[in-house]
Design a protein around this motif. Structure first.
Motif, PDB file in Angstrom:
ATOM      1  N   ARG A 257     -24.923  65.774  17.425  1.00 19.74           N
ATOM      2  CA  ARG A 257     -25.786  64.803  16.773  1.00 19.74           C
ATOM      3  C   ARG A 257     -25.215  64.441  15.408  1.00 19.74           C
ATOM      4  NH1 ARG A 257     -32.168  65.758  15.151  1.00 19.74           N
ATOM      5  NH2 ARG A 257     -32.236  64.288  13.434  1.00 19.74           N
ATOM      6  N   SER A 258     -25.260  63.156  15.086  1.00 16.87           N
ATOM      7  CA  SER A 258     -24.733  62.678  13.815  1.00 16.87           C
ATOM      8  C   SER A 258     -25.587  63.187  12.658  1.00 16.87           C
ATOM      9  CB  SER A 258     -24.708  61.142  13.797  1.00 16.87           C
ATOM     10  OG  SER A 258     -24.371  60.662  12.512  1.00 16.87           O
ATOM     11  N   ALA A 259     -24.929  63.485  11.548  1.00 14.09           N
ATOM     12  CA  ALA A 259     -25.637  63.922  10.341  1.00 14.09           C
ATOM     13  C   ALA A 259     -26.030  62.745   9.468  1.00 14.09           C
ATOM     14  CB  ALA A 259     -24.758  64.884   9.543  1.00 14.09           C
ATOM     15  N   ASP A 260     -25.617  61.537   9.857  1.00 13.04           N
ATOM     16  CA  ASP A 260     -25.920  60.355   9.049  1.00 13.04           C
ATOM     17  C   ASP A 260     -27.403  60.010   9.123  1.00 13.04           C
ATOM     18  OD1 ASP A 260     -23.233  60.181   8.442  1.00 13.04           O
ATOM     19  OD2 ASP A 260     -22.806  58.754  10.064  1.00 13.04           O
ATOM     20  N   ALA A 261     -27.890  59.416   8.073  1.00 16.89           N
ATOM     21  CA  ALA A 261     -29.276  58.964   8.022  1.00 16.89           C
ATOM     22  C   ALA A 261     -29.310  57.642   7.259  1.00 16.89           C
ATOM     23  CB  ALA A 261     -30.148  60.012   7.334  1.00 16.89           C
ATOM     24  N   PRO A 262     -30.279  56.779   7.575  1.00 16.93           N
ATOM     25  CA  PRO A 262     -31.301  56.856   8.633  1.00 16.93           C
ATOM     26  C   PRO A 262     -30.667  56.784  10.022  1.00 16.93           C
ATOM     27  CG  PRO A 262     -31.837  55.180   6.979  1.00 16.93           C
ATOM     28  CD  PRO A 262     -30.412  55.548   6.773  1.00 16.93           C
ATOM     29  N   ALA A 263     -31.365  57.350  11.012  1.00 19.13           N
ATOM     30  CA  ALA A 263     -30.809  57.433  12.356  1.00 19.13           C
ATOM     31  C   ALA A 263     -31.833  57.030  13.410  1.00 19.13           C
ATOM     32  CB  ALA A 263     -30.319  58.850  12.630  1.00 19.13           C
ATOM     33  N   LEU A 264     -31.410  56.135  14.306  1.00 19.06           N
ATOM     34  CA  LEU A 264     -32.196  55.735  15.464  1.00 19.06           C
ATOM     35  C   LEU A 264     -31.489  56.261  16.701  1.00 19.06           C
ATOM     36  CD1 LEU A 264     -34.574  54.035  16.638  1.00 19.06           C
ATOM     37  CD2 LEU A 264     -32.971  52.113  16.763  1.00 19.06           C
ATOM     38  N   ILE A 265     -32.179  57.105  17.481  1.00 19.64           N
ATOM     39  CA  ILE A 265     -31.597  57.718  18.670  1.00 19.64           C
ATOM     40  C   ILE A 265     -32.141  57.016  19.905  1.00 19.64           C
ATOM     41  CG2 ILE A 265     -31.401  59.862  19.998  1.00 19.64           C
ATOM     42  CD1 ILE A 265     -31.816  61.368  17.320  1.00 19.64           C
ATOM     43  N   LEU A 266     -31.233  56.475  20.734  1.00 21.34           N
ATOM     44  CA  LEU A 266     -31.632  55.742  21.938  1.00 21.34           C
ATOM     45  C   LEU A 266     -31.330  56.606  23.154  1.00 21.34           C
ATOM     46  CD1 LEU A 266     -30.296  52.166  21.067  1.00 21.34           C
ATOM     47  CD2 LEU A 266     -32.551  53.149  20.623  1.00 21.34           C
ATOM     48  N   SER A 267     -32.373  57.003  23.872  1.00 19.32           N
ATOM     49  CA  SER A 267     -32.238  57.964  24.969  1.00 19.32           C
ATOM     50  C   SER A 267     -32.781  57.420  26.278  1.00 19.32           C
ATOM     51  CB  SER A 267     -32.994  59.255  24.596  1.00 19.32           C
ATOM     52  OG  SER A 267     -32.998  60.181  25.659  1.00 19.32           O
ATOM     53  N   ASN A 268     -32.257  57.960  27.379  1.00 16.63           N
ATOM     54  CA  ASN A 268     -32.903  57.742  28.673  1.00 16.63           C
ATOM     55  C   ASN A 268     -34.135  58.637  28.764  1.00 16.63           C
ATOM     56  OD1 ASN A 268     -31.173  60.080  28.856  1.00 16.63           O
ATOM     57  ND2 ASN A 268     -31.333  59.994  31.082  1.00 16.63           N
ATOM     58  N   HIS A 269     -34.964  58.405  29.774  1.00 16.52           N
ATOM     59  CA  HIS A 269     -36.232  59.128  29.874  1.00 16.52           C
ATOM     60  C   HIS A 269     -36.435  59.572  31.319  1.00 16.52           C
ATOM     61  CE1 HIS A 269     -40.065  60.569  28.868  1.00 16.52           C
ATOM     62  NE2 HIS A 269     -40.777  59.454  28.893  1.00 16.52           N
ATOM     63  N   VAL A 270     -36.566  60.890  31.509  1.00 15.57           N
ATOM     64  CA  VAL A 270     -36.674  61.447  32.861  1.00 15.57           C
ATOM     65  C   VAL A 270     -38.026  62.098  33.099  1.00 15.57           C
ATOM     66  CG1 VAL A 270     -35.607  63.028  34.527  1.00 15.57           C
ATOM     67  CG2 VAL A 270     -34.180  61.911  32.799  1.00 15.57           C
ATOM     68  N   SER A 271     -38.568  62.787  32.111  1.00  9.69           N
ATOM     69  CA  SER A 271     -39.757  63.605  32.320  1.00  9.69           C
ATOM     70  C   SER A 271     -40.482  63.835  31.004  1.00  9.69           C
ATOM     71  CB  SER A 271     -39.338  64.950  32.931  1.00  9.69           C
ATOM     72  OG  SER A 271     -40.403  65.880  32.934  1.00  9.69           O
ATOM     73  N   TRP A 272     -41.725  64.311  31.097  1.00 15.62           N
ATOM     74  CA  TRP A 272     -42.432  64.742  29.895  1.00 15.62           C
ATOM     75  C   TRP A 272     -41.683  65.889  29.222  1.00 15.62           C
ATOM     76  CZ3 TRP A 272     -43.532  69.869  30.224  1.00 15.62           C
ATOM     77  CH2 TRP A 272     -43.596  70.429  31.517  1.00 15.62           C
ATOM     78  N   LEU A 273     -40.855  66.590  29.983  1.00 17.43           N
ATOM     79  CA  LEU A 273     -40.084  67.705  29.458  1.00 17.43           C
ATOM     80  C   LEU A 273     -39.041  67.241  28.433  1.00 17.43           C
ATOM     81  CD1 LEU A 273     -39.945  70.759  29.910  1.00 17.43           C
ATOM     82  CD2 LEU A 273     -38.255  70.360  31.702  1.00 17.43           C
ATOM     83  N   ASP A 274     -38.681  65.959  28.467  1.00 11.59           N
ATOM     84  CA  ASP A 274     -37.717  65.416  27.506  1.00 11.59           C
ATOM     85  C   ASP A 274     -38.158  65.676  26.066  1.00 11.59           C
ATOM     86  OD1 ASP A 274     -36.588  64.432  29.821  1.00 11.59           O
ATOM     87  OD2 ASP A 274     -37.147  62.341  29.436  1.00 11.59           O
ATOM     88  N   ILE A 275     -39.474  65.606  25.834  1.00 12.62           N
ATOM     89  CA  ILE A 275     -39.997  65.798  24.481  1.00 12.62           C
ATOM     90  C   ILE A 275     -39.650  67.195  23.971  1.00 12.62           C
ATOM     91  CG2 ILE A 275     -42.063  65.776  23.046  1.00 12.62           C
ATOM     92  CD1 ILE A 275     -41.373  63.060  24.224  1.00 12.62           C
ATOM     93  N   CYS A 276     -39.851  68.190  24.809  1.00 12.81           N
ATOM     94  CA  CYS A 276     -39.541  69.574  24.417  1.00 12.81           C
ATOM     95  C   CYS A 276     -38.049  69.744  24.169  1.00 12.81           C
ATOM     96  CB  CYS A 276     -39.998  70.547  25.507  1.00 12.81           C
ATOM     97  SG  CYS A 276     -41.784  70.603  25.760  1.00 12.81           S
ATOM     98  N   VAL A 277     -37.231  69.168  25.039  1.00 10.75           N
ATOM     99  CA  VAL A 277     -35.779  69.336  24.935  1.00 10.75           C
ATOM    100  C   VAL A 277     -35.257  68.699  23.652  1.00 10.75           C
ATOM    101  CG1 VAL A 277     -33.557  68.745  25.975  1.00 10.75           C
ATOM    102  CG2 VAL A 277     -35.451  69.526  27.420  1.00 10.75           C
TER     103      VAL A 277
END
Length: 280
Positions: free
Chosen positions: A58-78
């Protein structure tokens, strides 16, 4: 069933233990309000049996917008276990029993995808979070999928990048980083077509049966892949950003699903370094 009951009991105990600290941290706008959810999700991953393997960083730069795919409610925990983040979620989640309440404690940004006239307000709030020092996770597909196909990334909310730049006197660029989630093993077995719906929660699948199945599994292996972080200024085209991130997430997900996962992954907490600075 015994494992499910034990995990739920531990979840309730953990939630009640950390709840007062998070409420106080949010009330007084303390840095702790960002750290407690990460500790919470790390503990949940250990309770559920989620083992995380990271590819890239993960980049240390800020501000940061992370664009992710979505598979399950479990994604939030991960994702939440990997570092302090703020999620963007559909407004219906705010009304869900328990999960809506937990989402608010996570400081989630809720958006109404059905009301296009409210998109501006949503992007403004996302931009404010970015400028305020939060890393914001956007599930850019707009819904969850089966974990194999990557749906087209929506670009409307990526307009938050432009708002963040317009509202900030300290930043002239926003870092956008693609993120791929690939669930590769379930209960010790490779996640093929037969087990895909045991992990992925999408379509018309009921939440509670899926939740019970995941909590009873005992071990779930997920590969988290970080793509190249790119700094975008105010001239960046949101549709081009979406296309580039979608292509990168599709490539990383395919590579993770094709690769054989380690035979004995280390526990989640041993695979979750914090190489980036904590937000103030």
């Amino acid at each position: 069933m015994i494992r499910f009951v034990v995990v739920v009991a531990a979840f309730v105990a953990l939630t009640l233990l950390l709840l007062p600290f998070q409420l106080l941290a949010m009330r007084f706008d303390l840095r702790l309000q960002r750290i407690i959810p990460q500790l919470y999700h790390r503990a949940l991953c250990r309770l559920i049996g989620v083992r995380i393997r990271q590819v890239g960083q993960r980049s240390a730069d800020a501000p940061a917008l992370i664009l992710s795919n979505h598979v399950s409610w479990l994604d939030i925990c991960v994702i939440g276990a990997l570092g302090p983040v703020v999620f963007v979620s559909k407004s219906e989640v705010a009304r869900w029993p328990v999960f809506g309440w937990l989402s608010r404690l996570q400081r989630t940004v809720f958006i109404d995808r059905q009301a296009r006239h409210r998109t501006g307000a949503a992007t403004q709030e996302i931009g404010d979070r970015l400028v305020g020092g939060d890393a914001v996770v956007l599930f850019a597909e707009g819904t969850s999928s089966d974990g194999v196909r990557i749906l087209p990334f929506r670009s409307a909310l990526i307009g938050a990048v432009h708002h963040a730049l317009g509202a900030s006197t300290q930043h002239n660029a926003i870092t956008v980083q693609p993120l791929s989630l690939a669930y590769v093993r379930f209960a010790g077995l490779p996640v093929g077509r037969a087990l895909r719906e045991r992990v992925a929660w999408y379509g018309d699948a009921d939440l509670m049966p899926h939740l019970m199945g995941v909590l009873s599994a005992g071990a779930i292996d997920v590969t988290v892949s970080w793509g190249d972080a790119v700094a975008h200024d105010v001239s960046a085209d949101r549709k081009a950003i979406a296309r580039q991130a979608e292509a990168e997430v599709r490539r990383m997900t395919g590579a993770a699903l094709r690769a054989a996962p380690p035979a004995l992954p280390a526990p989640a907490t041993e695979k979750l370094p914090l190489p980036w600075p904590q937000p103030a």
